[in-house]
Scaffold this motif. Sequence first.
Motif, short mmCIF file in Angstrom:
data_model
loop_
_atom_site.label_atom_id
_atom_site.label_comp_id
_atom_site.label_asym_id
_atom_site.label_seq_id
_atom_site.Cartn_x
_atom_site.Cartn_y
_atom_site.Cartn_z
N LEU A 3 0.83 -1.20 0.00
CA LEU A 3 0.00 0.00 0.00
C LEU A 3 0.87 1.25 0.00
O LEU A 3 0.59 2.22 -0.73
N LYS A 4 1.93 1.23 0.80
CA LYS A 4 2.84 2.38 0.86
C LYS A 4 3.52 2.60 -0.50
O LYS A 4 3.68 3.74 -0.95
N SER A 5 3.88 1.50 -1.16
CA SER A 5 4.51 1.61 -2.47
C SER A 5 3.54 2.18 -3.50
O SER A 5 3.93 3.02 -4.32
N LYS A 6 2.27 1.75 -3.44
CA LYS A 6 1.28 2.25 -4.38
C LYS A 6 1.03 3.74 -4.17
O LYS A 6 0.91 4.51 -5.13
N VAL A 7 0.94 4.14 -2.90
CA VAL A 7 0.71 5.56 -2.59
C VAL A 7 1.87 6.41 -3.09
O VAL A 7 1.68 7.48 -3.68
N THR A 8 3.09 5.92 -2.87
CA THR A 8 4.28 6.64 -3.33
C THR A 8 4.29 6.77 -4.86
O THR A 8 4.59 7.84 -5.40
N PHE A 12 4.01 10.25 -6.93
CA PHE A 12 5.05 10.63 -7.89
C PHE A 12 4.45 10.90 -9.26
O PHE A 12 4.78 11.90 -9.92
N LEU A 13 3.56 10.00 -9.71
CA LEU A 13 2.94 10.17 -11.03
C LEU A 13 2.05 11.41 -11.08
O LEU A 13 1.99 12.10 -12.10
N SER A 14 1.37 11.71 -9.98
CA SER A 14 0.52 12.90 -9.92
C SER A 14 1.35 14.17 -10.03
O SER A 14 1.00 15.10 -10.77
N LEU A 15 2.46 14.22 -9.31
CA LEU A 15 3.34 15.39 -9.36
C LEU A 15 3.96 15.53 -10.75
O LEU A 15 4.07 16.65 -11.28
N PHE A 16 4.36 14.41 -11.32
CA PHE A 16 4.95 14.44 -12.66
C PHE A 16 3.92 14.89 -13.69
O PHE A 16 4.23 15.67 -14.61
#
Length: 275
Positions: A3-8, A12-16
């Motif tokens: 879950l932590k990996s998915k959130v990260t 990241f994709l949202s910021l990019f």
Amino acid sequence: MKLKSKVTNHLFLSLFSLLMLYPVIWWVGASLKKTEELSLPTIWPKTPIWENYSKGWHFSSEYTFAHFFGNSLLMEVGNVFGGVLTAAIVAYGFGRLSFKLRGFWFSILLLTMMLPGQVTIVPQYILFNKLGLVDSYVPLVLPHFFGGGAFFIFLLVQFIRGIPRDLDEAAKIDGASVYGIFLRIIFPLIKPALMTVAIFTFIWSWDDFFAQVLYISSVEKFTVGLALRMFIDQFDIQWGQLLAMSLLSVLPSMLIFLFAQKHFVEGIATTGLKG
């Protein structure tokens, strides 16, 4: 941990994505600004000037932007139809038919992909000028009816080679001719690749400002790109109106890509991978 990996990853994709969309967001905001506000370090204007769109649409006393959009779309119909149809026919010949020097001619075809477009500009213009076809859409549309381009032929050849030849043999047993195999077997099966060719043809020819400014001189025949240049030719440039119309000019390409994205990705991903 997952879950932590998915959130990260999503963060990241949202910021990019936001970083990639920033120029478009600024573009939209700038299209609603006054000319004197464009130098301010703000994305969105305090008071949006929606009149930039209406005034930009009717900037010419003789024509509206609907006229120029109509010219561009009329040209694109010929480009896409000719490019898709002839590229499929030529690719079928290289991918399925046997004839003398097939490998040699296919190599020559691939070599033309390395030929800079600037090399053919002068002789091509001289040819169309002698034929009296300058200041018409013929020089922009006609080349698409001669294979659509080496890149598209190569793309379709790779796709066709991935289609099992057993389908051809079965069609021959049923009495299908070479043309029947192409129309009933090959053509329907390469639709994803044809969609890719259609999208690329539309976007590349829509954005081909150089060829349009080279061959078209009459205002009544102007495409969207040439109409945008008319803003620059004015003494007092209305940048808000120019940005508003330029934003509208990219909408057709964006909409076509969004609606045909599934076929586009499928055509690219499966080219040469079928067996």
